[in-house]
Design a protein around this motif. Structure first.
Motif, short mmCIF file in Angstrom:
data_model
loop_
_atom_site.label_atom_id
_atom_site.label_comp_id
_atom_site.label_asym_id
_atom_site.label_seq_id
_atom_site.Cartn_x
_atom_site.Cartn_y
_atom_site.Cartn_z
N GLN A 13 0.86 -1.17 0.00
CA GLN A 13 0.00 0.00 0.00
C GLN A 13 0.90 1.23 0.00
O GLN A 13 2.07 1.16 0.37
CB GLN A 13 -0.87 0.02 1.26
N THR A 54 8.94 -4.59 12.13
CA THR A 54 7.96 -5.25 11.28
C THR A 54 7.02 -6.03 12.18
O THR A 54 7.48 -6.83 13.01
CB THR A 54 8.63 -6.19 10.26
N MET A 57 0.08 -7.76 11.00
CA MET A 57 -1.06 -6.84 11.11
C MET A 57 -2.15 -7.35 12.04
O MET A 57 -2.65 -6.60 12.88
CB MET A 57 -1.68 -6.58 9.72
N GLN A 60 -0.44 -7.87 15.75
CA GLN A 60 0.54 -6.86 16.16
C GLN A 60 1.79 -7.48 16.80
O GLN A 60 2.56 -6.82 17.49
CB GLN A 60 -0.09 -5.83 17.11
N GLN A 126 -0.08 -10.55 6.23
CA GLN A 126 -0.20 -9.09 6.15
C GLN A 126 0.65 -8.48 7.25
O GLN A 126 0.56 -8.90 8.41
CB GLN A 126 -1.64 -8.65 6.27
N GLN A 128 3.09 -4.77 8.71
CA GLN A 128 3.39 -3.35 8.63
C GLN A 128 4.85 -3.15 9.04
O GLN A 128 5.34 -3.76 9.97
CB GLN A 128 2.46 -2.50 9.49
N SER A 130 7.57 -0.26 10.04
CA SER A 130 7.69 1.10 10.53
C SER A 130 9.16 1.48 10.61
O SER A 130 9.97 0.73 11.15
CB SER A 130 7.06 1.21 11.92
N LEU A 147 5.48 4.45 7.38
CA LEU A 147 4.81 3.20 7.71
C LEU A 147 4.29 2.56 6.43
O LEU A 147 3.49 3.16 5.72
CB LEU A 147 3.64 3.48 8.67
N TRP A 148 4.82 1.37 6.11
CA TRP A 148 4.36 0.61 4.95
C TRP A 148 3.50 -0.54 5.43
O TRP A 148 3.87 -1.25 6.37
CB TRP A 148 5.55 -0.02 4.19
N LYS A 149 2.37 -0.75 4.77
CA LYS A 149 1.54 -1.93 5.01
C LYS A 149 1.64 -2.78 3.76
O LYS A 149 1.53 -2.27 2.65
CB LYS A 149 0.10 -1.53 5.31
N LYS A 151 1.32 -7.04 1.95
CA LYS A 151 0.79 -8.40 1.99
C LYS A 151 1.71 -9.28 1.14
O LYS A 151 2.13 -8.88 0.05
CB LYS A 151 -0.63 -8.44 1.45
#
Length: 156
Positions: A13, A54, A57, A60, A126, A128, A130, A147-149, A151
């Motif tokens: 994303q 990392t 998602m 957490q 999935q 994220q 940071s 911040l990259w999200k 998959k």
């Protein structure tokens, strides 16, 4: 953005950007540019640290974590940090290397090909990622964050 490598598909994303509005006035995508970001440093940054995390998602749960990487040490000799050196080179615009102390001015970063630095053994799911830049002089938890999200799917 989708990248296929072997039997793996990476979907990224658009990165989210944040700043403290004290040391860094703004940090955002450049209008009408697909993967170009700009930020403005307004106070001299004599030293800083970098945290990279990392997380999964859904839960957490922390998958990878590197904390308190000496920012100036990294900038002076990025080859010492082999895992970050290639990523750093991909973020730079026109080979514009940063030097410490970071002087007040407008800077640019690109985020193209950021998924290609993920290791091939990364599990599917999935996540994220940071990247936080911190300064002891700042009252905030960070001065900048990207911040990259993403998959990761295994293709059969």
């Amino acid at each position: 953005m989708v990248l296929k490598r072997g039997n793996t598909e990476y979907t990224l994303q658009s990165p989210e950007t944040y700043c403290d509005h004290d040391y860094v006035e703004y940090f955002h995508k450049v209008p009408n540019k697909k993967q170009l970001y700009t930020f403005r440093v307004v106070k001299l940054a004599p030293a800083f640290t970098i945290d990279i995390t990392t997380k999964v998602m859904k839960t957490q749960r922390v998958l990878y974590k590197m904390e308190n990487i000496g920012g100036c040490e990294f900038l002076n000799n990025p080859l010492l940090f082999k895992a970050l050196h290639e990523t750093y080179n991909r973020l730079l615009v026109n080979g514009s290397y940063f030097k410490c102390p970071i002087k007040p001015k407008v800077y640019y970063l690109k985020s193209e090909n950021t998924m290609s630095f993920l290791p091939s053994f990364h599990p599917p799911g999935q996540f994220q990622l940071s990247v936080r830049v911190k300064m002891a002089e700042s009252r905030r938890p960070f001065v900048m964050e990207m911040l990259w999200k993403f998959k990761i799917v295994r293709i059969k």
